[in-house]
Write a protein that holds these residues in place. Sequence first.
Motif, PDB file in Angstrom:
ATOM      1  N   TYR A   8      -7.115 -14.599  -8.347  1.00 22.99           N
ATOM      2  CA  TYR A   8      -7.359 -13.421  -7.509  1.00 22.99           C
ATOM      3  C   TYR A   8      -7.003 -12.186  -8.313  1.00 22.99           C
ATOM      4  O   TYR A   8      -5.923 -12.113  -8.905  1.00 22.99           O
ATOM      5  CB  TYR A   8      -6.505 -13.513  -6.251  1.00 22.99           C
ATOM      6  N   ASP A  23       0.950  -6.126  -3.753  1.00 25.91           N
ATOM      7  CA  ASP A  23       1.089  -6.416  -2.321  1.00 25.91           C
ATOM      8  C   ASP A  23      -0.060  -7.297  -1.834  1.00 25.91           C
ATOM      9  O   ASP A  23       0.114  -8.135  -0.945  1.00 25.91           O
ATOM     10  CB  ASP A  23       1.107  -5.121  -1.511  1.00 25.91           C
ATOM     11  N   ALA A  24      -1.249  -7.089  -2.408  1.00 26.32           N
ATOM     12  CA  ALA A  24      -2.433  -7.846  -2.002  1.00 26.32           C
ATOM     13  C   ALA A  24      -2.416  -9.274  -2.527  1.00 26.32           C
ATOM     14  O   ALA A  24      -3.238 -10.092  -2.106  1.00 26.32           O
ATOM     15  CB  ALA A  24      -3.699  -7.138  -2.494  1.00 26.32           C
ATOM     16  N   GLY A  25      -1.493  -9.585  -3.449  1.00 27.10           N
ATOM     17  CA  GLY A  25      -1.427 -10.925  -4.019  1.00 27.10           C
ATOM     18  C   GLY A  25      -2.275 -11.106  -5.250  1.00 27.10           C
ATOM     19  O   GLY A  25      -2.482 -12.232  -5.711  1.00 27.10           O
ATOM     20  N   ARG A  42      -3.602  -5.308   2.053  1.00 31.61           N
ATOM     21  CA  ARG A  42      -2.183  -5.627   2.272  1.00 31.61           C
ATOM     22  C   ARG A  42      -2.016  -6.676   3.367  1.00 31.61           C
ATOM     23  O   ARG A  42      -1.148  -7.558   3.259  1.00 31.61           O
ATOM     24  CB  ARG A  42      -1.406  -4.359   2.625  1.00 31.61           C
ATOM     25  N   GLY A 100      -2.856  -9.800   1.878  1.00 28.11           N
ATOM     26  CA  GLY A 100      -1.785 -10.121   0.937  1.00 28.11           C
ATOM     27  C   GLY A 100      -0.538 -10.652   1.610  1.00 28.11           C
ATOM     28  O   GLY A 100       0.149 -11.524   1.060  1.00 28.11           O
ATOM     29  N   HIS A 139       1.247 -14.095   0.430  1.00 26.03           N
ATOM     30  CA  HIS A 139       2.651 -14.204   0.047  1.00 26.03           C
ATOM     31  C   HIS A 139       3.381 -15.247   0.895  1.00 26.03           C
ATOM     32  O   HIS A 139       4.377 -15.816   0.438  1.00 26.03           O
ATOM     33  CB  HIS A 139       3.331 -12.842   0.160  1.00 26.03           C
TER      34      HIS A 139
END
Length: 587
Positions: A50, A114-116, A339, A342, A346
């Motif tokens: 990603y 934050d989105a991964g 986010r 994400g 997470h």
Amino acid sequence: MKKIVVLGLVGATLAGVVRADKMDEMWGESTVKLRAENAERGELFDEGNYAMFIHWGLYSQLANKVDGKTYYGIGEWIMDPKMAGIPAEEYKKLAGTFNPTDFNAKAIVQLAKDAGMKYIVITAKHHEGFAMYHSKACKFNIVEATPWKIDPMKELSAACREAGLGFGFYYSHSQDWTFPGGRKGPTVDENGKPATFDDYFYKKCLPQVEELCTEYGPIELIWFDTPGGMEKSYVQQLVDVVRKNQPRALVSGRAGHNLGDYQTLGDMEVPHHNVEGMWESVDTTNDSWAYAWYDQNWKTPKEILRRLIACVGRGGTYMLNVGPNQDGLVPPRAARALREAGDWIHRYPQVVYGTEASPWQHALPWGDVTVKGTHLFLSVFDWPASGKLYLPGLKTGIESAQLLDGESSAPIRHSVVEGWTVFELPPRSPEKMVSVVEVKLAGTPDVDPTFGVDPTLGTAILAEFAAVEGAEIFRDRWMEKFGEWVLVNPVGHWTPGGKAVLEVDVPFAGDYGTSLTYAGEGRLVWGIDVVGGEHIQNQQNASHNYQEFPIGWINFPAPGKYRLAISCLEGAIETAKLKSIRISPLN
């Protein structure tokens, strides 16, 4: 490419899978910062799965509006005659007013984290020819030609290293619409003399790629684009520059002449079959790559996750684009969706990072599957109202199954019915977007990938999975707006007696409703045969776009596997295009 456990992407302890953020705490901040630059070649690409794509340039200042008129489509092509048709000298004047003072490299990098996402690729130079960094090879760049006088690539590369993310550049190596000799660019130089591609390549392209590979620290990849008719010798020289200066970096498949390290699918293309080898899908958060003032058609967090997991489940990497505006800001709705998606990633990093493709080789009616060793991760997008999740074709024994809820889990019961694994789920999904069932197998996954007719949700099967006789599977690709691509792989070019045959696995006998999604002209008669069983047919209207029409009920007299043969029987069969069949339980 080997799958190894580093970078905080995937980890295992005696207690089980470790979350990526917990690994950051375990390893310490200094280790986190070093992980990206110490990764092996292609590791962030192959294990991270990603990434963030960024399209940002002078076109962002126009935002698809020129002289009060809005042009609908991909904004980075605003110069093109199919859009606003802006002459090169007029376009270059835009640099004098480009002053993106709100740009914040650390904020964009934090958004990606934050989105991964595991690395960032940004447009160093798009087809317009404007360098978004300080280039010594051409003064048409963001430091020398704008009042801002800042090199954002220096700031982004430093911020990525600080955050432990990879960093890379997009570079349009063949097209250059403002430099003499570039493809689709001026044909004469500033002195009125004829310009050749050699002029562009040796004066600008090759030196700029050298700059990008030597002045911005470790690079994850160079993303070349649109080689067109570029000769192989030119591409090879560019690849050689990357190899010499950035031996750890990948070269995109769009470099041309099969000199890239991996395959890049078409714009906005998410495949339905598993794809062999290393590959990526490039997609965007709305309909345009660059910022367009009108474009508020954002992908929801759930749709982002659906497309991400589809790519990972098919064995690839998903690179999702954002287009900062003229001030350098990512649109807030795009940032919010990233986010929120994400946050889910997470909580469930083991579903996305370092995983293998689904052994089913396609999505399932309720969602998709990714694999890590002997663990299956079932991503359930559509929670079954019956409380039963049906999984067809699994041959390997199950040691345990649990429904995950962030950091906690609860065991769930399972049974086998007519070769299908049935999981007993609670009435409510623990997640509002995607819930995850983790299945620990007794060994390596062994699966029959035959499409199962889900007794709760029904099943839609794309015609591209059919075996065809007297017809063809082909690519039907078009633009909704300029540059907004849609791809369907229908069965078409029908001849009399032609058929598309699909195999299905049915867990329960009985009547099922069928419908077909197709495009064509006038009224068409379609037939569906249960091979060795009944035949049904019906006439329905057709449209130039794909629409779903009911055909009728068919009967499966006992549980088991059946072959369905679909035929276009009457009407303008030569122009009919079958996209899919839907088979639905009637209870």
